[in-house]
Design a protein around this motif. Structure first.
Motif, PDB file in Angstrom:
ATOM      1  N   MET A   1       0.837  -1.168   0.000  1.00 59.05           N
ATOM      2  CA  MET A   1       0.000   0.000   0.000  1.00 59.05           C
ATOM      3  C   MET A   1       0.891   1.243   0.000  1.00 59.05           C
ATOM      4  O   MET A   1       1.807   1.371   0.806  1.00 59.05           O
ATOM      5  CB  MET A   1      -0.893  -0.022   1.244  1.00 59.05           C
ATOM      6  CG  MET A   1      -1.825   1.132   1.335  1.00 59.05           C
ATOM      7  SD  MET A   1      -3.171   0.671   2.408  1.00 59.05           S
ATOM      8  CE  MET A   1      -3.157   1.975   3.570  1.00 59.05           C
ATOM      9  N   LYS A   2       0.622   2.149  -0.900  1.00 63.08           N
ATOM     10  CA  LYS A   2       1.413   3.362  -1.041  1.00 63.08           C
ATOM     11  C   LYS A   2       0.948   4.403  -0.027  1.00 63.08           C
ATOM     12  O   LYS A   2      -0.233   4.649   0.132  1.00 63.08           O
ATOM     13  CB  LYS A   2       1.257   3.897  -2.462  1.00 63.08           C
ATOM     14  CG  LYS A   2       2.259   4.933  -2.814  1.00 63.08           C
ATOM     15  CD  LYS A   2       2.160   5.256  -4.290  1.00 63.08           C
ATOM     16  CE  LYS A   2       3.262   6.213  -4.661  1.00 63.08           C
ATOM     17  NZ  LYS A   2       3.242   6.538  -6.069  1.00 63.08           N
ATOM     18  N   LYS A   3       1.940   5.026   0.658  1.00 61.19           N
ATOM     19  CA  LYS A   3       1.626   6.059   1.641  1.00 61.19           C
ATOM     20  C   LYS A   3       1.539   7.408   0.953  1.00 61.19           C
ATOM     21  O   LYS A   3       2.213   7.670  -0.028  1.00 61.19           O
ATOM     22  CB  LYS A   3       2.695   6.104   2.727  1.00 61.19           C
ATOM     23  CG  LYS A   3       2.729   4.866   3.586  1.00 61.19           C
ATOM     24  CD  LYS A   3       3.728   5.029   4.691  1.00 61.19           C
ATOM     25  CE  LYS A   3       3.730   3.784   5.562  1.00 61.19           C
ATOM     26  NZ  LYS A   3       4.642   3.925   6.689  1.00 61.19           N
ATOM     27  N   ALA A   4       0.728   8.271   1.515  1.00 59.91           N
ATOM     28  CA  ALA A   4       0.585   9.630   0.997  1.00 59.91           C
ATOM     29  C   ALA A   4       1.877  10.400   1.272  1.00 59.91           C
ATOM     30  O   ALA A   4       2.531  10.171   2.282  1.00 59.91           O
ATOM     31  CB  ALA A   4      -0.593  10.326   1.661  1.00 59.91           C
ATOM     32  N   PRO A   5       2.244  11.302   0.376  1.00 60.28           N
ATOM     33  CA  PRO A   5       3.460  12.092   0.614  1.00 60.28           C
ATOM     34  C   PRO A   5       3.302  12.983   1.836  1.00 60.28           C
ATOM     35  O   PRO A   5       2.185  13.329   2.230  1.00 60.28           O
ATOM     36  CB  PRO A   5       3.615  12.917  -0.658  1.00 60.28           C
ATOM     37  CG  PRO A   5       2.275  12.912  -1.309  1.00 60.28           C
ATOM     38  CD  PRO A   5       1.563  11.672  -0.845  1.00 60.28           C
ATOM     39  N   LEU A   6       4.434  13.341   2.416  1.00 59.02           N
ATOM     40  CA  LEU A   6       4.416  14.233   3.576  1.00 59.02           C
ATOM     41  C   LEU A   6       3.983  15.628   3.141  1.00 59.02           C
ATOM     42  O   LEU A   6       4.410  16.137   2.112  1.00 59.02           O
ATOM     43  CB  LEU A   6       5.803  14.323   4.204  1.00 59.02           C
ATOM     44  CG  LEU A   6       6.348  13.067   4.869  1.00 59.02           C
ATOM     45  CD1 LEU A   6       7.777  13.314   5.337  1.00 59.02           C
ATOM     46  CD2 LEU A   6       5.481  12.667   6.047  1.00 59.02           C
ATOM     47  N   THR A   7       3.144  16.226   3.943  1.00 57.40           N
ATOM     48  CA  THR A   7       2.749  17.614   3.705  1.00 57.40           C
ATOM     49  C   THR A   7       3.619  18.506   4.583  1.00 57.40           C
ATOM     50  O   THR A   7       4.253  18.030   5.532  1.00 57.40           O
ATOM     51  CB  THR A   7       1.260  17.823   4.022  1.00 57.40           C
ATOM     52  OG1 THR A   7       1.038  17.469   5.394  1.00 57.40           O
ATOM     53  CG2 THR A   7       0.377  16.964   3.119  1.00 57.40           C
ATOM     54  N   ASP A   8       3.647  19.793   4.280  1.00 58.78           N
ATOM     55  CA  ASP A   8       4.491  20.719   5.032  1.00 58.78           C
ATOM     56  C   ASP A   8       4.243  20.662   6.532  1.00 58.78           C
ATOM     57  O   ASP A   8       5.181  20.758   7.328  1.00 58.78           O
ATOM     58  CB  ASP A   8       4.300  22.153   4.534  1.00 58.78           C
ATOM     59  CG  ASP A   8       4.963  22.397   3.190  1.00 58.78           C
ATOM     60  OD1 ASP A   8       5.717  21.515   2.712  1.00 58.78           O
ATOM     61  OD2 ASP A   8       4.741  23.476   2.617  1.00 58.78           O
TER      62      ASP A   8
END
Length: 153
Positions: A1-8
């Motif tokens: 499962m792919k994780k969402a990219p980090l947000t600021d």
């Protein structure tokens, strides 16, 4: 499962410092005129030699924060390209002292101008006061990392 990219808002200050450092090195490398300067070790060595010439390879290793084998390889490349010269130490013939050549001085002058332009880009929109506050905080972070745990004053 792919994780969402980090947000600021998920980035810690330490993560931001790492991101900024990588972005700065990448930008510097992309703007280099000479391929040898895409190597961080060569850039660090030239910077140190521009501050103090005539140091030994071991002294240069300490000043640049690089391992002796890394310095050895980088010096060989810099010497082959004509940026440095080595001279035998008069007191210890086994050691040599490292100096910038005229070509090395010219390259380091270009590098310092390039660094200054990038610094100006990075600090665009910051007041002098904000820059000094940031500088102070970054120095404290550096000092925290350099002070051995349990040795705090």
């Amino acid at each position: 499962m792919k994780k969402a990219p980090l947000t600021d808002d998920m980035l810690t200050p330490a993560m931001l410092i790492g991101h900024i450092s990588r972005a700065q090195r990448s930008t510097l490398r992309s703007r280099e005129n000479d391929p040898i300067m895409t190597q961080n070790s060569c850039r660090a060595i030239l910077f140190c030699l521009s501050r103090e010439e005539g140091v030994t390879q071991l002294e240069l290793s300490h000043r640049a924060g690089l391992k002796p084998p890394t310095v050895s390889v980088a010096l060989r490349h810099l010497e082959e390209e004509g940026y440095i010269v080595r001279e035998s130490d008069e007191d210890d013939k086994r050691a040599s002292r490292v100096f910038l050549s005229e070509k090395g001085r010219a390259l380091e002058k270009e590098n310092m101008e390039r660094f200054q332009r990038l610094d100006n880009e990075m600090m665009r929109g910051f007041s002098e006061e904000e820059i000094e506050i940031l500088r102070g905080m970054l120095l404290r972070i550096r000092d925290n990392l350099e002070t051995p745990k349990g040795k705090e004053e």
